[in-house]
Design a protein around this motif. Sequence first.
Motif, short mmCIF file in Angstrom:
data_model
loop_
_atom_site.label_atom_id
_atom_site.label_comp_id
_atom_site.label_asym_id
_atom_site.label_seq_id
_atom_site.Cartn_x
_atom_site.Cartn_y
_atom_site.Cartn_z
N HIS A 45 0.85 -1.20 0.00
CA HIS A 45 0.00 0.00 0.00
C HIS A 45 0.88 1.25 0.00
CE1 HIS A 45 0.91 0.29 4.29
NE2 HIS A 45 0.47 -0.95 4.46
N HIS A 48 3.62 1.73 2.75
CA HIS A 48 4.91 1.07 2.47
C HIS A 48 5.71 1.87 1.44
CE1 HIS A 48 2.50 -2.88 3.08
NE2 HIS A 48 3.31 -2.78 4.12
N ARG A 74 4.41 -13.58 12.51
CA ARG A 74 3.04 -13.07 12.39
C ARG A 74 2.22 -14.07 11.60
NH1 ARG A 74 2.16 -8.14 9.16
NH2 ARG A 74 0.32 -9.34 8.65
N GLY A 135 9.44 -0.59 10.17
CA GLY A 135 8.50 0.34 10.79
C GLY A 135 8.62 0.23 12.31
N ASP A 137 6.51 -0.33 14.54
CA ASP A 137 5.77 -1.46 15.12
C ASP A 137 6.57 -2.75 14.95
OD1 ASP A 137 5.32 -0.98 12.33
OD2 ASP A 137 3.77 -2.52 12.32
N LEU A 204 1.52 8.22 7.14
CA LEU A 204 0.37 7.77 6.37
C LEU A 204 -0.24 6.61 7.13
CD1 LEU A 204 1.80 7.83 2.73
CD2 LEU A 204 0.42 9.55 3.88
N ALA A 208 -2.05 -2.78 5.76
CA ALA A 208 -2.57 -3.83 4.89
C ALA A 208 -3.83 -4.44 5.50
CB ALA A 208 -1.50 -4.89 4.67
N SER A 209 -3.89 -4.52 6.84
CA SER A 209 -5.12 -5.07 7.47
C SER A 209 -6.33 -4.23 7.11
CB SER A 209 -5.01 -5.08 9.00
OG SER A 209 -3.73 -5.25 9.45
N ARG A 212 -7.26 -4.96 3.53
CA ARG A 212 -7.93 -6.28 3.43
C ARG A 212 -9.35 -6.20 3.94
NH1 ARG A 212 -2.95 -8.03 5.58
NH2 ARG A 212 -3.87 -8.45 7.63
P1 ATP Z 1 -0.66 -5.69 8.42
O1 ATP Z 1 -1.70 -4.62 8.60
O2 ATP Z 1 -1.12 -6.90 7.67
O3 ATP Z 1 0.04 -6.02 9.72
P2 ATP Z 1 1.31 -3.77 7.43
O4 ATP Z 1 0.54 -2.69 6.73
O5 ATP Z 1 1.85 -3.46 8.79
O6 ATP Z 1 0.47 -5.12 7.44
P3 ATP Z 1 3.64 -5.29 6.61
O7 ATP Z 1 3.83 -5.93 5.28
O8 ATP Z 1 3.38 -6.16 7.77
O9 ATP Z 1 2.46 -4.19 6.44
O10 ATP Z 1 4.82 -4.32 6.93
C1 ATP Z 1 6.07 -4.35 6.32
C2 ATP Z 1 6.90 -3.23 6.93
O11 ATP Z 1 6.32 -1.98 6.56
C3 ATP Z 1 6.95 -3.24 8.46
O12 ATP Z 1 8.26 -2.87 8.86
C4 ATP Z 1 5.94 -2.17 8.83
O13 ATP Z 1 6.23 -1.59 10.09
C5 ATP Z 1 6.12 -1.17 7.71
N1 ATP Z 1 4.94 -0.36 7.44
C6 ATP Z 1 3.73 -0.82 7.08
N2 ATP Z 1 2.86 0.20 6.91
C7 ATP Z 1 3.55 1.33 7.17
C8 ATP Z 1 3.19 2.73 7.18
N3 ATP Z 1 1.94 3.13 6.92
N4 ATP Z 1 4.16 3.63 7.50
C9 ATP Z 1 5.42 3.21 7.80
N5 ATP Z 1 5.81 1.90 7.82
C10 ATP Z 1 4.90 0.97 7.51
#
Ligand code: ATP
Length: 244
Positions: A45, A48, A74, A135, A137, A204, A208-209, A212
Motif C-alpha cells: 500500500h 509502504h 506473524r 517500521g 511497530d 500515512l 494492509a489489514s 484487506r
Molecule cells: P498488516 O496490517 O497486515 O500487519 P502492514 O501494513 O503493517 O500489514 P507489513 O507488510 O506487515 O504491512 O509491513 C512491512 C513493513 O512496513 C513493516 O516494517 C511495517 O512496520 C512497515 N509499514 C507498514 N505500513 C507502514 C506505514 N503506513 N508507515 C510506515 N511503515 C509501515
Amino acid sequence: MARVRAPAGGADAAARRGCAGLSRGVATPAPRPLAIFGGTFDPVHLGHLRAAWEAAEQLDAEVRLLPARVPPHRPQPLASAAARVALLRAALAGQDRLGLDLRELARPGPSYSVDTLSALRAEYGTQRPLILLLGEDACAGLPSWDRWMQLFDLAHIVVLTRPASRPPWPDSLQRQWRQRAVAAPAALRAAAAGAMFSLRVSALEISASQVRALLAAGREPRYLLPDALLADAALLAPYRMPPL
Ligand code: ATP
C-alpha cells in the motif's frame, strides 16, 4: 520519545566505535548503502511505498522491497506469494528508485532476516553498508526475532516512524538503541553495520489489514493503494469477498 533520541555525539561516536568491526578506512569512498524493506505486503500500500521512497531519498540508498514467503513472527499472508509479487510489480512499475528482491520467496522454510542479510553480506562483501528498514511497530518485536543480535553484525537498523502503530519497546531493544543510535544518515556510511537510526517519514496511517478489511467488505480502497492495483481487477481478487 526517548527511544528515537540519539545520544550526544551519536554519529561521531558510531564512527569511532566502528560499528561491529566492519568499519573501513577514511580514504575509501563510501559505497552506496543497500537497504532492504521486508514485509508480507499483503497487499502493498501507499504507506509502504512512501516510506520506502523517502528512505531511498533521505539515506541516498538503493532500496529493495523484499516480500516474505513464510513470515515467522506473524500470521500467514492471505494472498499467495505469486499474487503479492504481482501486486508489488504493478506498484513499482514506472520508477527505478525502488527495487524488488524475491530471494526469500525462493528459500524454503521461514523467512529469517538474519539469513537474508547473511546472504546479502556474502554477495556484497564487508564494505557496503547494509540497512534493514523497519517500521516502528515491527521494530518493537525485534528481540523475538531469530538470532536478533546477529542482525547488528550484518546491517544497520533504520526505524521508520509510524506514529499510529508505536508499541512500547522492550528493555533489551532500548538498551541497543542507547548504545547504537546515530544522529544523522551520514553515520550509516561510516561503517557497514551496527548502528541504529530513526528516520522520520510522512505519517500515512495505512495498513494492509485496513485494506484487506475494506476489500472483504466489498469496499474500494482507492487512494490507499497505487491506482495500478485497482486498474486490473485480477490483482486484488484474492482479498475480495467471494461473489454471492
Ligand atoms: P498488516 O496490517 O497486515 O500487519 P502492514 O501494513 O503493517 O500489514 P507489513 O507488510 O506487515 O504491512 O509491513 C512491512 C513493513 O512496513 C513493516 O516494517 C511495517 O512496520 C512497515 N509499514 C507498514 N505500513 C507502514 C506505514 N503506513 N508507515 C510506515 N511503515 C509501515
